[in-house]
Scaffold this motif. Structure first.
Motif, mmCIF file in Angstrom:
data_model
loop_
_atom_site.group_PDB
_atom_site.id
_atom_site.type_symbol
_atom_site.label_atom_id
_atom_site.label_comp_id
_atom_site.label_asym_id
_atom_site.label_seq_id
_atom_site.Cartn_x
_atom_site.Cartn_y
_atom_site.Cartn_z
ATOM 1 N N GLY A 104 0.497 -1.216 -0.156
ATOM 2 C CA GLY A 104 0.367 0.188 -0.095
ATOM 3 C C GLY A 104 1.258 1.246 -0.037
ATOM 4 O O GLY A 104 0.397 2.006 -1.024
ATOM 5 N N ILE A 105 1.887 1.218 0.730
ATOM 6 C CA ILE A 105 2.676 2.884 0.995
ATOM 7 C C ILE A 105 3.968 2.547 -0.437
ATOM 8 O O ILE A 105 3.135 3.920 -1.041
ATOM 9 C CB ILE A 105 4.009 1.874 1.686
ATOM 10 C CG1 ILE A 105 3.458 2.307 3.192
ATOM 11 C CG2 ILE A 105 5.011 2.943 1.319
ATOM 12 C CD1 ILE A 105 4.545 1.935 4.523
ATOM 13 N N ILE A 106 4.225 1.792 -1.423
ATOM 14 C CA ILE A 106 4.467 1.905 -2.552
ATOM 15 C C ILE A 106 3.546 2.250 -3.608
ATOM 16 O O ILE A 106 3.980 3.302 -3.862
ATOM 17 C CB ILE A 106 5.386 0.363 -2.918
ATOM 18 C CG1 ILE A 106 6.301 -0.471 -2.572
ATOM 19 C CG2 ILE A 106 5.687 0.676 -5.021
ATOM 20 C CD1 ILE A 106 6.449 -1.201 -2.535
ATOM 21 N N ALA A 107 1.780 1.960 -3.629
ATOM 22 C CA ALA A 107 1.163 1.856 -4.225
ATOM 23 C C ALA A 107 0.790 3.569 -3.983
ATOM 24 O O ALA A 107 -0.156 4.387 -5.449
ATOM 25 C CB ALA A 107 0.190 1.131 -4.442
ATOM 26 N N ALA A 108 0.727 3.764 -2.722
ATOM 27 C CA ALA A 108 0.182 5.038 -2.700
ATOM 28 C C ALA A 108 1.398 6.271 -3.137
ATOM 29 O O ALA A 108 1.406 7.651 -3.017
ATOM 30 C CB ALA A 108 -0.352 5.714 -0.801
ATOM 31 N N CYS A 109 2.859 5.981 -2.819
ATOM 32 C CA CYS A 109 3.951 6.707 -3.044
ATOM 33 C C CYS A 109 3.954 7.231 -5.064
ATOM 34 O O CYS A 109 4.245 8.414 -5.488
ATOM 35 C CB CYS A 109 5.165 6.411 -2.824
ATOM 36 S SG CYS A 109 4.987 6.239 -1.083
ATOM 37 N N LEU A 110 3.882 5.618 -5.752
ATOM 38 C CA LEU A 110 3.544 6.074 -7.052
ATOM 39 C C LEU A 110 2.294 6.240 -7.687
ATOM 40 O O LEU A 110 2.970 8.091 -8.153
ATOM 41 C CB LEU A 110 3.853 4.639 -7.567
ATOM 42 C CG LEU A 110 4.582 3.924 -7.185
ATOM 43 C CD1 LEU A 110 4.258 2.561 -7.699
ATOM 44 C CD2 LEU A 110 5.465 4.310 -7.728
ATOM 45 N N PHE A 111 1.482 6.824 -6.670
ATOM 46 C CA PHE A 111 -0.436 7.834 -7.253
ATOM 47 C C PHE A 111 0.488 9.700 -6.546
ATOM 48 O O PHE A 111 0.415 10.180 -6.950
ATOM 49 C CB PHE A 111 -0.954 7.189 -6.095
ATOM 50 C CG PHE A 111 -2.559 8.048 -5.960
ATOM 51 C CD1 PHE A 111 -3.043 7.665 -7.880
ATOM 52 C CD2 PHE A 111 -2.794 8.633 -6.061
ATOM 53 C CE1 PHE A 111 -4.903 8.328 -8.429
ATOM 54 C CE2 PHE A 111 -3.692 9.549 -6.097
ATOM 55 C CZ PHE A 111 -4.821 9.326 -7.952
ATOM 56 N N ALA A 112 1.332 9.655 -5.442
ATOM 57 C CA ALA A 112 1.895 10.667 -4.957
ATOM 58 C C ALA A 112 2.941 11.334 -5.855
ATOM 59 O O ALA A 112 2.582 12.474 -6.331
ATOM 60 C CB ALA A 112 2.327 10.924 -3.389
ATOM 61 N N LEU A 113 3.492 10.669 -6.333
ATOM 62 C CA LEU A 113 4.179 11.192 -7.360
ATOM 63 C C LEU A 113 3.439 11.388 -9.081
ATOM 64 O O LEU A 113 4.361 12.278 -9.726
ATOM 65 C CB LEU A 113 5.405 10.389 -7.985
ATOM 66 C CG LEU A 113 6.215 9.745 -6.760
ATOM 67 C CD1 LEU A 113 7.472 8.587 -7.352
ATOM 68 C CD2 LEU A 113 7.287 10.405 -6.932
ATOM 69 N N PRO A 220 12.111 23.682 -3.851
ATOM 70 C CA PRO A 220 10.873 23.960 -2.699
ATOM 71 C C PRO A 220 9.703 22.485 -3.539
ATOM 72 O O PRO A 220 9.054 21.761 -3.133
ATOM 73 C CB PRO A 220 9.584 25.307 -3.610
ATOM 74 C CG PRO A 220 10.805 26.071 -3.736
ATOM 75 C CD PRO A 220 11.885 25.782 -4.640
ATOM 76 N N SER A 221 10.058 22.015 -5.047
ATOM 77 C CA SER A 221 9.077 21.317 -5.367
ATOM 78 C C SER A 221 10.099 20.136 -4.905
ATOM 79 O O SER A 221 8.899 18.760 -4.846
ATOM 80 C CB SER A 221 9.036 20.916 -6.734
ATOM 81 O OG SER A 221 10.595 21.042 -7.536
ATOM 82 N N SER A 222 11.120 20.060 -4.603
ATOM 83 C CA SER A 222 11.732 18.813 -4.236
ATOM 84 C C SER A 222 11.331 18.405 -3.198
ATOM 85 O O SER A 222 11.161 16.990 -2.846
ATOM 86 C CB SER A 222 13.285 18.867 -4.723
ATOM 87 O OG SER A 222 13.731 17.682 -3.687
ATOM 88 N N LEU A 223 11.234 19.201 -1.641
ATOM 89 C CA LEU A 223 11.118 19.096 -0.423
ATOM 90 C C LEU A 223 9.313 19.019 -0.461
ATOM 91 O O LEU A 223 9.226 18.146 0.177
ATOM 92 C CB LEU A 223 11.160 20.501 0.027
ATOM 93 C CG LEU A 223 12.748 21.576 0.162
ATOM 94 C CD1 LEU A 223 12.410 22.118 0.733
ATOM 95 C CD2 LEU A 223 13.284 20.259 0.948
ATOM 96 N N LYS A 224 8.418 19.405 -1.258
ATOM 97 C CA LYS A 224 7.074 19.480 -1.195
ATOM 98 C C LYS A 224 6.715 17.797 -1.495
ATOM 99 O O LYS A 224 5.719 17.287 -0.727
ATOM 100 C CB LYS A 224 6.682 19.976 -2.132
ATOM 101 C CG LYS A 224 6.573 21.912 -0.991
ATOM 102 C CD LYS A 224 5.651 22.476 -2.706
ATOM 103 C CE LYS A 224 5.541 24.156 -2.195
ATOM 104 N NZ LYS A 224 5.372 24.940 -3.289
ATOM 105 N N THR A 225 7.443 17.169 -3.014
ATOM 106 C CA THR A 225 7.745 15.842 -2.842
ATOM 107 C C THR A 225 7.599 14.624 -2.084
ATOM 108 O O THR A 225 7.189 13.878 -1.535
ATOM 109 C CB THR A 225 8.285 16.115 -4.245
ATOM 110 O OG1 THR A 225 7.979 16.698 -4.944
ATOM 111 C CG2 THR A 225 8.073 14.823 -4.428
ATOM 112 N N LYS A 226 9.089 15.200 -1.220
ATOM 113 C CA LYS A 226 9.540 14.209 -0.264
ATOM 114 C C LYS A 226 8.077 14.319 1.204
ATOM 115 O O LYS A 226 7.942 13.074 1.543
ATOM 116 C CB LYS A 226 10.507 14.870 0.526
ATOM 117 C CG LYS A 226 11.454 14.928 -0.683
ATOM 118 C CD LYS A 226 13.163 15.035 -0.066
ATOM 119 C CE LYS A 226 14.114 14.628 -1.232
ATOM 120 N NZ LYS A 226 15.680 15.172 -0.257
#
Length: 347
Positions: A104-113, A220-226
């Motif tokens: 679920g974490i991997i899928a959620a992170c892919l969706f977030a990206l 900023p975009s890199s920080l927000k993504t993390k």
């Protein structure tokens, strides 16, 4: 900003200092730890479990919304992804939720990206507007691919007879009570760690003035993504634990704008960017919704409860725009002034 501040981490002294500064919070946590043995009301225990889970979601939202002031309304997506990952892996291969939560974490992170790449090019309200559509898109995908997700009907576990911690199957609600409580505290610890890390300082710098932060070499975009990935991971784990407690998953109930709004409101009303704000917000909003639905369900076709709920939220925003957690600071200041006045009179 000094290097020593940027490299600050949680230590034993930090934890002791936190305990001294938050005696009320510690007292409440002790009370919550013994609550199942003081109350035998199953309904009340279910409400408190719901509070714990939504407090965890509010804390997860606070990583991005509180530290970077990026108001996201896509929280229900990550919550739902974690829930579906847990139940689908269980039904297909009987996989334990302690393992499927990583899927679920991997899928959620892919969706977030996927949604973060275009959305983080926007600022302020435009970012918030862009995230609104994400919940609708995911919900429609879950409904369309019904051969896998169960469509609009969703999926359910059925009867589970083998009771075990490994499969999160219990006879009593007390077990889930403590799992939800521990997970909420873990989420708070993660937030404190991020807030005091280099990432946390940079996120707050971006929140205050993004252009000035960019001029200093911060991306900023890199920080927000993390921050988005951390937030999404925490919500996905919450979704996995939540669905094993609920027993079923329904795209219309979980992947809904109501859930995203509720998660955001919990953090905003409690206190954005604060450690215990979302927890306080959950302890107010979730019981408030339950009371409104119970006592006002027969008025105005069931809409009176939501009307009162909305009115109370408006009043809280108008009276305490910085969050209800700031009431503690007000009380502390008044007590300090009284103590100082008494000291002056004694002299």
């Amino acid at each position: 900003m000094r290097k020593i501040d940027l490299e600050r981490r949680l230590s034993g002294k930090d934890i002791l200092r936190t305990v001294k500064r938050s005696p009320v919070a510690i007292a409440v946590l002790v009370l919550l730890a013994v609550f199942p043995y003081l109350c035998s009301n199953i309904y009340l225990m279910n409400v408190v479990i719901e509070v714990f889970f939504f407090a965890a979601l509010g804390v997860a939202w606070n990583v991005l919304g509180g530290l970077a002031k990026q108001i996201s309304w896509a929280s229900a997506c990550f919550f739902t992804i974690g829930a579906y990952a847990g139940i689908m892996m269980y039904l297909s291969v009987k996989l334990s939720p302690w393992i499927s939560m990583f899927i679920g974490i991997i899928a959620a992170c892919l969706f977030a990206l996927v949604i973060g790449a275009p959305c983080f090019r926007l600022r302020g309200v435009f970012f918030s507007i862009a995230t609104i559509s994400c919940t609708t898109i995911l919900r429609q995908c879950l409904i369309v691919f019904k051969n896998v997700t169960g469509g609009s009907v969703g999926l359910n576990f059925g009867i589970r007879k083998n009771y075990s911690l490994w499969m999160l199957t219990f006879k009593s609600k007390i077990d889930f009570y403590y799992i939800a409580l521990i997970w909420m505290l873990i989420c708070v610890a993660i937030f404190v760690f991020v807030k005091r890390s280099r990432l946390g300082y940079y996120l707050r710098a971006v929140r205050e003035d993004e252009d000035a932060a960019s001029s200093l070499g911060i991306v900023p975009s890199s920080l927000k993504t993390k921050a988005f990935l951390i937030s999404a991971s925490m919500m996905a784990v919450t979704g996995t634990l939540y669905v094993f407690r609920l027993g079923y998953v329904d795209p219309n109930a979980l992947c809904a704008h109501d859930i995203s709004v509720k998660i955001g409101l919990i953090a905003i009303l409690g206190g954005m960017g604060t450690t215990w704000g979302p927890v306080l917000g959950a302890f107010i909003i979730i019981p408030l919704l339950e009371l409104c639905n119970y006592y006002l369900q027969d008025f105005a076709g069931g809409g009176a409860g939501y009307a009162l709920y909305g009115l109370l939220i408006v009043l809280i925003v108008l009276l305490r725009p910085s969050g209800l957690i700031t009431l503690a600071d007000v009380i502390r200041e008044k007590l300090a002034k009284r103590k100082a006045a008494r000291a002056v009179k004694g002299v």
